[in-house]
Motif scaffolding. Sequence first.
Motif, PDB file in Angstrom:
ATOM      1  N   GLY A 233       0.822  -1.206   0.000  1.00 44.94           N
ATOM      2  CA  GLY A 233       0.000   0.000   0.000  1.00 44.94           C
ATOM      3  C   GLY A 233       0.854   1.252   0.000  1.00 44.94           C
ATOM      4  N   GLU A 234       1.871   1.236   0.826  1.00 50.28           N
ATOM      5  CA  GLU A 234       2.761   2.400   0.924  1.00 50.28           C
ATOM      6  C   GLU A 234       3.527   2.629  -0.383  1.00 50.28           C
ATOM      7  OE1 GLU A 234       6.393   3.597   3.790  1.00 50.28           O
ATOM      8  OE2 GLU A 234       4.592   2.828   4.802  1.00 50.28           O
ATOM      9  N   ALA A 235       3.948   1.567  -1.038  1.00 52.55           N
ATOM     10  CA  ALA A 235       4.650   1.705  -2.316  1.00 52.55           C
ATOM     11  C   ALA A 235       3.753   2.382  -3.354  1.00 52.55           C
ATOM     12  CB  ALA A 235       5.111   0.340  -2.821  1.00 52.55           C
ATOM     13  N   ASN A 236       2.478   2.018  -3.380  1.00 48.40           N
ATOM     14  CA  ASN A 236       1.542   2.653  -4.307  1.00 48.40           C
ATOM     15  C   ASN A 236       1.311   4.115  -3.962  1.00 48.40           C
ATOM     16  OD1 ASN A 236       0.604   0.521  -6.202  1.00 48.40           O
ATOM     17  ND2 ASN A 236       0.081  -0.499  -4.308  1.00 48.40           N
ATOM     18  N   VAL A 237       1.225   4.413  -2.660  1.00 53.36           N
ATOM     19  CA  VAL A 237       1.046   5.795  -2.214  1.00 53.36           C
ATOM     20  C   VAL A 237       2.235   6.647  -2.649  1.00 53.36           C
ATOM     21  CG1 VAL A 237       1.005   7.296  -0.188  1.00 53.36           C
ATOM     22  CG2 VAL A 237      -0.471   5.297  -0.276  1.00 53.36           C
ATOM     23  N   LEU A 238       3.443   6.139  -2.451  1.00 48.47           N
ATOM     24  CA  LEU A 238       4.634   6.918  -2.784  1.00 48.47           C
ATOM     25  C   LEU A 238       4.717   7.200  -4.287  1.00 48.47           C
ATOM     26  CD1 LEU A 238       7.194   5.267  -0.349  1.00 48.47           C
ATOM     27  CD2 LEU A 238       6.108   7.516  -0.133  1.00 48.47           C
ATOM     28  N   GLU A 239       4.348   6.218  -5.114  1.00 49.62           N
ATOM     29  CA  GLU A 239       4.334   6.456  -6.558  1.00 49.62           C
ATOM     30  C   GLU A 239       3.277   7.489  -6.926  1.00 49.62           C
ATOM     31  OE1 GLU A 239       3.796   4.193 -10.838  1.00 49.62           O
ATOM     32  OE2 GLU A 239       4.062   2.953  -9.057  1.00 49.62           O
ATOM     33  N   ALA A 240       2.115   7.402  -6.304  1.00 50.05           N
ATOM     34  CA  ALA A 240       1.049   8.382  -6.560  1.00 50.05           C
ATOM     35  C   ALA A 240       1.497   9.781  -6.137  1.00 50.05           C
ATOM     36  CB  ALA A 240      -0.227   7.988  -5.825  1.00 50.05           C
ATOM     37  N   MET A 241       2.224   9.877  -5.027  1.00 45.70           N
ATOM     38  CA  MET A 241       2.731  11.180  -4.575  1.00 45.70           C
ATOM     39  C   MET A 241       3.695  11.773  -5.586  1.00 45.70           C
ATOM     40  SD  MET A 241       3.333  10.626  -0.480  1.00 45.70           S
ATOM     41  CE  MET A 241       4.116  12.218  -0.252  1.00 45.70           C
ATOM     42  N   GLU A 242       4.591  10.963  -6.119  1.00 45.21           N
ATOM     43  CA  GLU A 242       5.553  11.455  -7.111  1.00 45.21           C
ATOM     44  C   GLU A 242       4.841  11.946  -8.372  1.00 45.21           C
ATOM     45  OE1 GLU A 242       8.801  12.105  -6.694  1.00 45.21           O
ATOM     46  OE2 GLU A 242       8.336  11.534  -4.629  1.00 45.21           O
TER      47      GLU A 242
END
Length: 129
Positions: free
Chosen positions: A64-73
């Motif tokens: 979940g966190e990996a997806n969040v970080l990509e979305a943030m970028e």
Amino acid sequence: MYSYSSRFLTQLLLVICLSPSTRAQTPKIDSLEQALRSLDEGSERMQTLSQLASEWIGLDVEKGEANVLEAMELSKSFGSSLHLGHSIEALGYSYNMQRNFPKAIFYLLESKNIFETFEYEVGIANTAY
């Protein structure tokens, strides 16, 4: 009374069944991951990543966190502040699930500040509790 070997087998079975790698993905996760493969860098990809993150956070915090970080970028690169607020909010929930409350509070307050600049009541309400 249980013998040593039956207790060992029972414990081993519990460990295997409860490990994150053996939990099944939901059909929604499968369909979002399928959709994500066909999306280019853009707003649809940002939204799909956020949806996928919210599905994963309850099952596998790291995914979940990996997806969040990509979305943030992506949000930063496209200048989408409101979407960035949603990504930061999801990161706050991720830290909450990890019981890292100082980081959870930091990111949830950060997202609330972003939502307040847009007077986005739904986002403000989601971060208020």
